[in-house]
Design a protein around this motif. Structure first.
Motif, PDB file in Angstrom:
ATOM      1  N   GLU A 103      75.415  20.050  81.588  1.00 11.29           N
ATOM      2  CA  GLU A 103      75.814  20.028  80.176  1.00 11.29           C
ATOM      3  C   GLU A 103      77.328  19.904  80.022  1.00 11.29           C
ATOM      4  O   GLU A 103      77.815  19.386  79.027  1.00 11.29           O
ATOM      5  CB  GLU A 103      75.367  21.303  79.445  1.00 11.29           C
ATOM      6  CG  GLU A 103      73.877  21.555  79.470  1.00 11.29           C
ATOM      7  CD  GLU A 103      73.416  22.370  80.688  1.00 11.29           C
ATOM      8  OE1 GLU A 103      74.242  22.706  81.561  1.00 11.29           O
ATOM      9  OE2 GLU A 103      72.216  22.650  80.748  1.00 11.29           O
ATOM     10  N   PHE A 104      78.073  20.389  81.004  1.00 13.24           N
ATOM     11  CA  PHE A 104      79.524  20.344  80.903  1.00 13.24           C
ATOM     12  C   PHE A 104      80.040  18.913  80.910  1.00 13.24           C
ATOM     13  O   PHE A 104      81.010  18.590  80.227  1.00 13.24           O
ATOM     14  CB  PHE A 104      80.190  21.144  82.028  1.00 13.24           C
ATOM     15  CG  PHE A 104      81.668  21.266  81.833  1.00 13.24           C
ATOM     16  CD1 PHE A 104      82.192  22.274  81.051  1.00 13.24           C
ATOM     17  CD2 PHE A 104      82.542  20.347  82.399  1.00 13.24           C
ATOM     18  CE1 PHE A 104      83.563  22.374  80.839  1.00 13.24           C
ATOM     19  CE2 PHE A 104      83.912  20.441  82.196  1.00 13.24           C
ATOM     20  CZ  PHE A 104      84.418  21.455  81.410  1.00 13.24           C
ATOM     21  N   TYR A 107      79.669  17.679  77.414  1.00 10.06           N
ATOM     22  CA  TYR A 107      80.645  18.420  76.596  1.00 10.06           C
ATOM     23  C   TYR A 107      82.058  17.879  76.822  1.00 10.06           C
ATOM     24  O   TYR A 107      82.779  17.576  75.873  1.00 10.06           O
ATOM     25  CB  TYR A 107      80.577  19.914  76.949  1.00 10.06           C
ATOM     26  CG  TYR A 107      81.706  20.731  76.382  1.00 10.06           C
ATOM     27  CD1 TYR A 107      81.714  21.099  75.048  1.00 10.06           C
ATOM     28  CD2 TYR A 107      82.768  21.127  77.196  1.00 10.06           C
ATOM     29  CE1 TYR A 107      82.759  21.855  74.530  1.00 10.06           C
ATOM     30  CE2 TYR A 107      83.809  21.880  76.684  1.00 10.06           C
ATOM     31  CZ  TYR A 107      83.801  22.240  75.351  1.00 10.06           C
ATOM     32  OH  TYR A 107      84.841  22.980  74.835  1.00 10.06           O
ATOM     33  N   ASN A 110      82.521  14.450  75.361  1.00 10.65           N
ATOM     34  CA  ASN A 110      82.600  14.520  73.896  1.00 10.65           C
ATOM     35  C   ASN A 110      83.982  14.978  73.421  1.00 10.65           C
ATOM     36  O   ASN A 110      84.510  14.459  72.440  1.00 10.65           O
ATOM     37  CB  ASN A 110      81.525  15.439  73.336  1.00 10.65           C
ATOM     38  CG  ASN A 110      80.162  14.782  73.298  1.00 10.65           C
ATOM     39  OD1 ASN A 110      80.040  13.563  73.303  1.00 10.65           O
ATOM     40  ND2 ASN A 110      79.121  15.584  73.274  1.00 10.65           N
TER      41      ASN A 110
END
Length: 182
Positions: A103-104, A107, A110
């Motif tokens: 997920e990092f 993230y 983004n």
């Protein structure tokens, strides 16, 4: 690494892009301390970076130079915007455990994309120098002074309205106050 050319046409050339990628690899593996030192280092082909640069100038037919570079180690995320017109590299202060999570990656990309798209000047509104806030207040009051609907209002009213518009300034200029572009 920043490698400058005279035209955008060259910057889109595949040979140029390969050269820049190879120079970046030399920087990563050799850890030079300056552009001058980088120019003396060996490329994967065996020639020095300086020799490779001169060869690319002759082949492509346009002047180019390596302007600067910076090395970042640790948790970083990158984003290349609008077909390579500019890029953003964000270095995070986090643990290796957090950085390793899938997920990092999303993230981090983004956050880098937000910076590329919105170009914030500041991280947070608490970091905006008071002089910049004062200048923005003066700009807002001057705009009202030149607006026929607002010009006749008392100065205190204009200043209160301008203070309210400072939040808009923060939204446009501070990363943490910006609405997310996605």
């Amino acid at each position: 690494v920043e490698v400058n050319s005279e035209t955008d046409f060259v910057a889109k050339n595949e040979q140029f892009r390969e050269f820049v990628a190879d120079v970046a690899k030399v920087i990563m593996s050799g850890n030079p301390s300056s552009v001058e030192e980088l120019l003396t280092m060996k490329m994967p082909t065996g020639e020095t970076v300086d020799e490779a640069l001169k060869e690319k100038i002759q082949v492509i037919g346009e002047n180019m130079n390596i302007r600067r570079f910076e090395r970042y180690e640790g948790p970083c995320a990158a984003y290349i915007h609008a077909g390579g017109t500019h890029g953003v590299l964000v270095k995070f202060e986090t643990s290796d455990e957090v950085f390793a999570k899938p997920e990092f990656d999303v993230y981090g990309q983004n956050i880098a994309m937000q910076i590329a798209a919105m170009n914030p000047k500041y991280w947070d509104k608490s970091l905006v120098p008071q002089a910049d806030v004062d200048h923005e207040m003066q700009v807002q009051v001057a705009l009202m002074d030149n607006d026929p609907k607002m010009a006749s209002k008392p100065q205190q009213v204009k200043e209160k309205i301008a203070a309210g518009k400072i939040n808009k300034f923060y939204e446009e200029n501070c990363l943490l106050q910006q609405p997310f572009v996605k």
